[in-house]
Design an enzyme around this catalytic site. Structure first.
Site, short mmCIF file in Angstrom:
data_model
loop_
_atom_site.label_atom_id
_atom_site.label_comp_id
_atom_site.label_asym_id
_atom_site.label_seq_id
_atom_site.Cartn_x
_atom_site.Cartn_y
_atom_site.Cartn_z
N GLY A 197 0.75 -1.25 0.06
CA GLY A 197 -0.24 -0.09 0.10
C GLY A 197 0.88 1.38 0.06
O GLY A 197 0.11 2.54 0.16
N GLY B 216 2.59 2.38 -2.56
CA GLY B 216 2.69 3.12 -3.83
C GLY B 216 3.73 2.44 -4.80
O GLY B 216 4.33 3.23 -5.74
N LYS B 217 4.20 1.17 -4.54
CA LYS B 217 5.32 0.68 -5.29
C LYS B 217 4.83 0.75 -6.99
O LYS B 217 5.64 0.85 -7.62
CB LYS B 217 5.59 -0.62 -4.81
N THR B 218 3.60 0.20 -7.22
CA THR B 218 3.10 0.01 -8.30
C THR B 218 3.07 1.45 -9.16
O THR B 218 3.53 1.53 -10.29
CB THR B 218 1.81 -0.56 -8.60
N SER B 219 2.57 2.31 -8.60
CA SER B 219 2.44 3.55 -9.05
C SER B 219 3.97 4.32 -9.32
O SER B 219 4.22 4.91 -10.31
CB SER B 219 1.72 4.67 -7.96
N ASP C 77 4.06 -9.89 -8.69
CA ASP C 77 3.15 -9.88 -7.49
C ASP C 77 1.92 -10.81 -7.87
O ASP C 77 1.23 -10.50 -8.93
CB ASP C 77 2.50 -8.53 -7.11
N THR D 16 -7.32 1.40 -6.55
CA THR D 16 -6.74 0.00 -6.57
C THR D 16 -6.96 -0.72 -5.57
O THR D 16 -7.39 -1.85 -5.90
CB THR D 16 -4.89 0.28 -6.72
#
Length: 600
Positions: free
Chosen positions: A24, A26-29, A51, A510
């Site tokens: 949560g 913000g790794k993907t962003s 993931d 998300t």
């Protein structure tokens, strides 16, 4: 503490980038925004998610597969998802396929059973991951390969597999493992070794630790940093995402949010100063699509962002958590599980439910399978009738290995014991040991309330999936009987009178959509969630800060979506200036309604 803004410099960026951190944060962003920035500078970039619960598709607004796909509107950028289930199927076929027609059907079926466990899924996904790093030919068309990794526990395990399997191959003399014949792994040995070397090479690999300006996330980043250094991954950066400052001194909510961030950064100052560190400001929008990704790393974002014109909006029917608890307690015992994306507050929700049930006179046991859990531990000895436990993977693995050696090793000769010890050194053993403990905790629900704060979504699904393969793994390791807790686990999880599952989410795109995907997975397993819990909502906060007003308005879409599309019933929890710890704070949170004044 003044830190520079995070801006990827194409001239200084290594070929491989790994984004990791607590769920949560913000790794993907950030990985997507970095990939886009590099691509727009003229670089050829491959973005990869490892993931099991990837949400790259949503952020990039593109349906991805396990093969590189060009991202529309972003020349030079390709992306793919490593699908663990598909990877496992392909891995099984690579091992078994060449033997079809050569071995009897009974032998092939036995091999398929042996290759059906969760460890096969993990090593198969790692096979694909290592191929992207250890085999230069695979990614030679790209200047940069960026990995959006899973939550921290999975990342550490993924990183350690390279060394674990390399050592296992060195030490194994029997030619077999929990994955079946080692020939399939031996063929990959050179690629595994190249992967280990690449991860440790500071000239080719950078590890970017992502955090929020929250003490729990920063502590997790520090722990991850140390463990990855121990694995040889030393070229690290820290990016603190969502840093918020307000220019609205009379706004108590905004001041509390800014103050909480400053305190967290000051407390973690020694860690932050120990490596190159950067910040990304909190943005007023959900980071979706190429436009949103450009806003995330924009240098010229205005300090004051004017809110949209107010629109007529009627809040949907939302319950308090206390109302859900009143229904949960009617059975008198059973299991309550909190599930959802990492970082949505599952631990807090689980702890609040446990406190309220205990205060109502019930015997309650609160347990977590999340290595990063901390709120629950603050309740020790403070509430009558409440007991606590934590499933620690290392402890459970050691106990499991000892149990197997005592039960089986005593009847074996030296060669047999050596073979069993080798098998128990397999990376799969931890997965089985944790699952064993999970089943044991669920079993306690026959006599009391058991509140399970589960790990983030991907790991939770692995635990549930393991129930099907556990019996085969027990048989393979020469034990013929299963504990009653394991035999009845699936039956209990599927019984709505025994197990109630709460899907915890934030009022953002998300987390909501990942919870919806988890709900569909649970329904395919014949498990129906009891309710949804929307946590950390700014609704009715009364903030005068323009950025927070924009974020509050953005929540409305997702609150309505949960109530009208996904959930049969929904509870609501407000944003808290301080993480609620201790029985009184948790009970107050659970009793909150839309009309309750925001606690600052």
């Amino acid at each position: 503490m003044k830190l520079p803004s995070y801006q990827p410099d194409p001239a200084q960026t290594t070929r491989y980038l790994f984004f990791t951190g607590k769920g949560g944060v913000g790794k993907t962003s950030l990985s997507c925004a970095t990939a886009l920035k590099l691509a727009e500078s003229g670089k050829r970039v491959l973005l990869v998610s490892t993931d099991p619960a990837s949400n790259l598709d949503e952020v990039l607004e593109t349906k991805l597969t396990n093969h590189p796909l060009a991202i529309p509107g972003a020349p030079g950028l390709h992306a793919l998802n490593i699908n663990p289930v598909a990877a496992a199927a392909a891995y099984r076929e690579r091992v078994i396929g060449p033997m079809r027609g050569l071995l009897p059907e009974s032998a092939l079926r036995s091999m398929e059973e042996q290759l059906s466990g969760s460890c096969t899924v993990e090593i198969a996904a790692f096979d694909e991951f290592s191929g992207l790093i250890g085999d230069p030919q695979t990614t030679q068309a790209y200047d940069h390969v960026i990995f959006d990794t899973a939550p921290t526990g999975h990342t550490l395990r993924l990183m350690s597999l390279a060394k674990a399997w390399d050592q296992f191959l060195d030490q194994n003399t029997s030619g077999t493992s929990c994955l079946g014949p080692l020939a399939g792994l031996e063929k990959q040995r050179a690629i595994y070794e190249a992967t280990v070397n690449t991860l440790a090479d500071a000239t080719t690999t950078t590890l970017i630790l992502v955090s929020r300006p929250q003490l729990a996330a920063l502590n997790e980043a520090e722990r991850t940093s140390k463990e990855l250094r121990a694995l040889g991954v030393g070229n690290q950066r820290l990016v603190i995402n969502g840093v918020f400052e307000t220019h609205c001194p009379e706004d108590l909510t905004a001041q509390a949010m800014a103050r909480r961030g400053r305190v967290a950064l000051e407390t973690a100052q020694a860690f932050i100063a120990s490596l190159p560190s950067f910040i990304v400001p909190l943005r007023p929008i959900n980071i979706l699509g190429l436009g949103g990704l450009r806003v995330l790393l924009a240098n010229d974002a205005p300090a004051e962002i004017q809110p949209d014109s107010p629109k007529a909006w009627v809040a949907p029917e939302l319950e308090s958590l206390a109302q859900l608890v009143a229904d949960l307690e009617r059975q008198g015992s059973g299991v309550v599980m909190t599930m959802g994306k990492g970082g949505v507050g599952k631990t807090t929700v689980a702890a609040a439910i446990a406190v309220m049930l205990a205060r109502r006179g019930h015997a309650v046991h609160l347990s977590t399978t999340d290595p990063a859990a901390h709120v629950a531990q603050t309740l020790a000895g403070q509430v009558a009738g409440l007991t606590l436990s934590k499933i620690d993977p290392a402890t459970e693995t050691a106990a499991y290995q000892s149990e197997v050696m005592q039960a089986q090793g005593a009847q074996m000769d030296a060669a047999g014991r050596a073979l069993l010890e080798e098998d128990l050194r397999s990376p799969c053993t931890e997965e089985i040991a944790v699952f064993h403990a999970f089943a044991r905790e669920v079993d306690q629900g026959t006599q009391r309330f058991v509140i399970l704060d589960t790990a983030p979504t991907g790991h939770t699904l692995l635990l549930l999936d393991a129930s099907e393969s556990y019996h085969r793994e027990l048989q393979r390791q020469t034990r013929s009987t299963q504990p009653e807790a394991v035999l009845r686990l699936l039956e209990r999880l599927r019984d709505p009178a025994f197990t109630r599952i709460l899907l915890v989410t934030l009022p953002e795109a998300t987390p909501v959509h990942e919870a919806a995907a988890l709900q569909e997975d649970l329904r395919r397993a014949h498990i129906e969630p009891f309710a949804w819990v929307i946590n950390q909502s700014l609704l009715n906060s009364g903030s005068c800060d323009p950025l927070l007003q924009r974020r509050e308005q953005a929540e409305q879409r997702y609150l309505s979506e949960v109530v009208t599309v996904h959930a049969t019933r929904t509870a609501w929890l407000p944003w808290q200036a301080e993480e609620p710890t201790g029985p009184d704070a948790l009970a107050h949170l659970a009793a909150s309604t839309l009309s309750t004044p925001l606690a600052v």
